[in-house]
Design an enzyme around this catalytic site. Structure first.
Site, PDB file in Angstrom:
ATOM      1  N   GLN A 188      37.291   7.936 102.586  1.00  0.00           N
ATOM      2  CA  GLN A 188      37.948   7.138 101.555  1.00  0.00           C
ATOM      3  C   GLN A 188      39.228   6.500 102.051  1.00  0.00           C
ATOM      4  O   GLN A 188      39.771   6.873 103.089  1.00  0.00           O
ATOM      5  CB  GLN A 188      38.252   8.021 100.345  1.00  0.00           C
ATOM      6  CG  GLN A 188      39.123   9.223 100.665  1.00  0.00           C
ATOM      7  CD  GLN A 188      39.194  10.211  99.501  1.00  0.00           C
ATOM      8  OE1 GLN A 188      40.250  10.324  98.869  1.00  0.00           O
ATOM      9  NE2 GLN A 188      38.097  10.914  99.222  1.00  0.00           N
ATOM     10  N   HIS A 248      42.935   4.465 100.094  1.00  0.00           N
ATOM     11  CA  HIS A 248      43.654   4.259  98.838  1.00  0.00           C
ATOM     12  C   HIS A 248      44.398   2.932  98.878  1.00  0.00           C
ATOM     13  O   HIS A 248      44.839   2.485  99.937  1.00  0.00           O
ATOM     14  CB  HIS A 248      44.637   5.411  98.602  1.00  0.00           C
ATOM     15  CG  HIS A 248      44.001   6.755  98.665  1.00  0.00           C
ATOM     16  ND1 HIS A 248      43.002   7.140  97.805  1.00  0.00           N
ATOM     17  CD2 HIS A 248      44.200   7.807  99.495  1.00  0.00           C
ATOM     18  CE1 HIS A 248      42.619   8.368  98.093  1.00  0.00           C
ATOM     19  NE2 HIS A 248      43.328   8.795  99.122  1.00  0.00           N
ATOM     20  N   GLU A 251      49.415   9.712 100.514  1.00  0.00           N
ATOM     21  CA  GLU A 251      49.354  11.180 100.518  1.00  0.00           C
ATOM     22  C   GLU A 251      49.741  11.739 101.883  1.00  0.00           C
ATOM     23  O   GLU A 251      49.656  11.048 102.906  1.00  0.00           O
ATOM     24  CB  GLU A 251      47.970  11.678 100.096  1.00  0.00           C
ATOM     25  CG  GLU A 251      46.825  11.193 100.953  1.00  0.00           C
ATOM     26  CD  GLU A 251      45.465  11.493 100.331  1.00  0.00           C
ATOM     27  OE1 GLU A 251      45.280  11.220  99.122  1.00  0.00           O
ATOM     28  OE2 GLU A 251      44.577  11.977 101.044  1.00  0.00           O
ATOM     29  N   HIS A 286      40.139   7.803 105.867  1.00  0.00           N
ATOM     30  CA  HIS A 286      40.256   9.185 106.298  1.00  0.00           C
ATOM     31  C   HIS A 286      39.191  10.060 105.642  1.00  0.00           C
ATOM     32  O   HIS A 286      38.564   9.678 104.649  1.00  0.00           O
ATOM     33  CB  HIS A 286      41.652   9.736 105.986  1.00  0.00           C
ATOM     34  CG  HIS A 286      42.000   9.705 104.529  1.00  0.00           C
ATOM     35  ND1 HIS A 286      42.475   8.576 103.908  1.00  0.00           N
ATOM     36  CD2 HIS A 286      41.944  10.659 103.562  1.00  0.00           C
ATOM     37  CE1 HIS A 286      42.704   8.826 102.632  1.00  0.00           C
ATOM     38  NE2 HIS A 286      42.383  10.090 102.385  1.00  0.00           N
ATOM     39  N   ARG A 318      35.865   4.649  98.057  1.00  0.00           N
ATOM     40  CA  ARG A 318      35.055   5.490  98.944  1.00  0.00           C
ATOM     41  C   ARG A 318      34.218   4.639  99.878  1.00  0.00           C
ATOM     42  O   ARG A 318      33.694   3.595  99.493  1.00  0.00           O
ATOM     43  CB  ARG A 318      34.169   6.426  98.121  1.00  0.00           C
ATOM     44  CG  ARG A 318      34.978   7.445  97.315  1.00  0.00           C
ATOM     45  CD  ARG A 318      34.084   8.342  96.467  1.00  0.00           C
ATOM     46  NE  ARG A 318      34.906   9.327  95.756  1.00  0.00           N
ATOM     47  CZ  ARG A 318      35.474   9.112  94.565  1.00  0.00           C
ATOM     48  NH1 ARG A 318      35.292   7.942  93.967  1.00  0.00           N
ATOM     49  NH2 ARG A 318      36.200  10.044  93.995  1.00  0.00           N
TER      50      ARG A 318
END
Length: 412
Positions: A98, A100, A135, A264, A283
């Site tokens: 996925q 982001h 993240e 990642h 995804r």
């Protein structure tokens, strides 16, 4: 300040032992437990637990008094939301591959899907909220991941090491343009292959990986990872995409930061993860969930090279604290370590909201003229912006570790 009861998320890729053991519950659990959430996420907020055992919903508390809980600057900048979510991540099996979106991409995508009338909980919704989702993951055990595109020259060497008749034209495509544009071309080609072509190519690649492993080749670890993914997702283009990413093994205390666009996949291990309080995920594959290839290609960053591993920067005046520096305004994560028989007391200011998480040993947390809390392994604590500074020290003499989650530096 109050103790925090996190929410356990039972995803299929989780461990039946890691989180139950951390929380002192019977092992193994009846079902996999993948994540322990600590924060005010609308999907599963944490609960504050007072000395009498009374519980209050942290999300409701923040919504009722955003300035008191978050501080004026944080509340104003993030619209009265706690901007980060802290997790324990326990991966027994690989997650989906996925990426982001950036803040601008998330805001635009959210407006577009709202205008289209797509329900926010619809399985084909890409942007359930208008915020970015950077993240950072910090290993508690040996932690395995794929993250970021490998240097194309090294990827060409890998592809040539497992060369098959069906793979050659793709290898030469990247060899002719070993840069981000070449990676984009190859990645796009692979994830848009017709299923019939994929069904011809993937078995060839997997057989070549088996031979490379048997021969103890240079790319043994990368090939073993592809074989693992191919076994669980035998007809998935994400298995080919895995050939393009950096293969990382993190030791305890090492971390990686995943900014917007970083493709990642977490493979296995236990980690502390901190991320922006968002659900926006694009995804690539290796999942039965929704995959939107055109939107993914708009989000993925094809910058390439080695993935930086963060060790944490020691801070003054106490080198026991190491901070994982990133450019994410939503969060900052620090790690504090006490060795055996280390009686030092560390003071933590409280200018904004924070969550303290003990992952090793036992700690005492106290404020001047206030109550003293015991914080055991697996327990966490909420400190609002209105709380005073606290002092943290070991309760026992066997070493301890604390993670501290706070907002990052808000842009002016």
């Amino acid at each position: 300040m109050e103790l925090l009861r996190g929410a356990v998320r039972p995803y299929a890729w989780g461990s039946r032992t890691t989180i139950p053991e951390l929380l002192g519950r019977p092992v193994p659990a009846p079902h996999p437990e993948a994540e322990l959430w600590m924060g005010a996420h609308p999907g599963d907020p944490s609960w504050l637990v007072d000395s009498a055992g009374t519980e209050r919903n942290l999300l409701e508390l923040v919504e009722a008094d955003p300035v008191g809980q978050l501080g004026e600057r944080c509340a104003n900048h993030w619209g009265g939301r706690l901007p980060f979510l802290l997790k324990i991540l326990a991966a027994e099996e690989p997650l989906s591959m996925q990426a982001h979106p950036s803040a601008a991409q998330a805001a635009e995508g959210y407006r577009r899907e709202e205008s289209a009338g797509i329900p926010r909980d619809a399985p084909n919704r890409n942007y359930p909220d208008p915020t970015a989702k950077p993240e950072l993951v910090c290993a508690l055990t040996e932690f395995h991941a794929l993250a970021g595109f490998r240097d194309p020259h090294r990827t060409v060497a890998l592809l040539r090491a497992i060369d098959t008749p069906g793979l050659t034209k793709y290898t030469e495509l990247l060899a002719g343009q070993p840069d981000p544009d070449g990676l984009r071309a190859l990645f796009t080609t692979w994830i848009t292959l017709p299923q019939s072509a994929l069904d011809d190519l993937l078995p060839e690649v997997l057989d070549a990986c088996v031979l490379h492993v048997k021969d103890h080749g240079e790319f043994d670890t990368e090939c073993r990872t592809v074989l693992e993914l191919g076994e669980t997702h035998p007809r998935d283009a994400g298995v080919l995409a895995a050939l393009l990413l950096n293969r990382l093994t993190l030791s305890a205390g090492e971390a990686i930061y995943l900014p917007a666009g970083n493709l990642h996949l977490y493979l296995h291990g236990t980690a502390v993860e901190i991320l922006a309080n968002s659900d926006n995920i694009l995804r690539c594959g290796l999942t039965p969930k929704h995959v939107d290839v055109p939107e993914l290609l708009r989000v993925v960053d094809f910058a390439c090279g080695e993935m930086p591993v963060l060790l944490g920067e020691a801070t003054e005046p106490d080198a026991r604290m190491a901070v994982y520096r990133t450019d994410a305004p939503e969060f900052e994560l620090a790690r504090i370590e006490w060795a055996d028989n280390d009686g030092a007391a560390i003071e933590l200011d409280c200018t904004g909201p924070q969550i303290l998480l003990c992952t090793q040993g036992e700690l005492l947390v106290s404020a001047d003229d206030g109550p003293e809390f015991e914080l055991h392994r697996g327990q966490s604590m909420w400190l609002s912006a209105a709380d005073p500074a606290v002092t943290v020290r070991q309760r026992a003499a066997t070493g301890a570790r604390l993670f501290r989650a706070t907002p990052g530096t808000c842009p002016d």
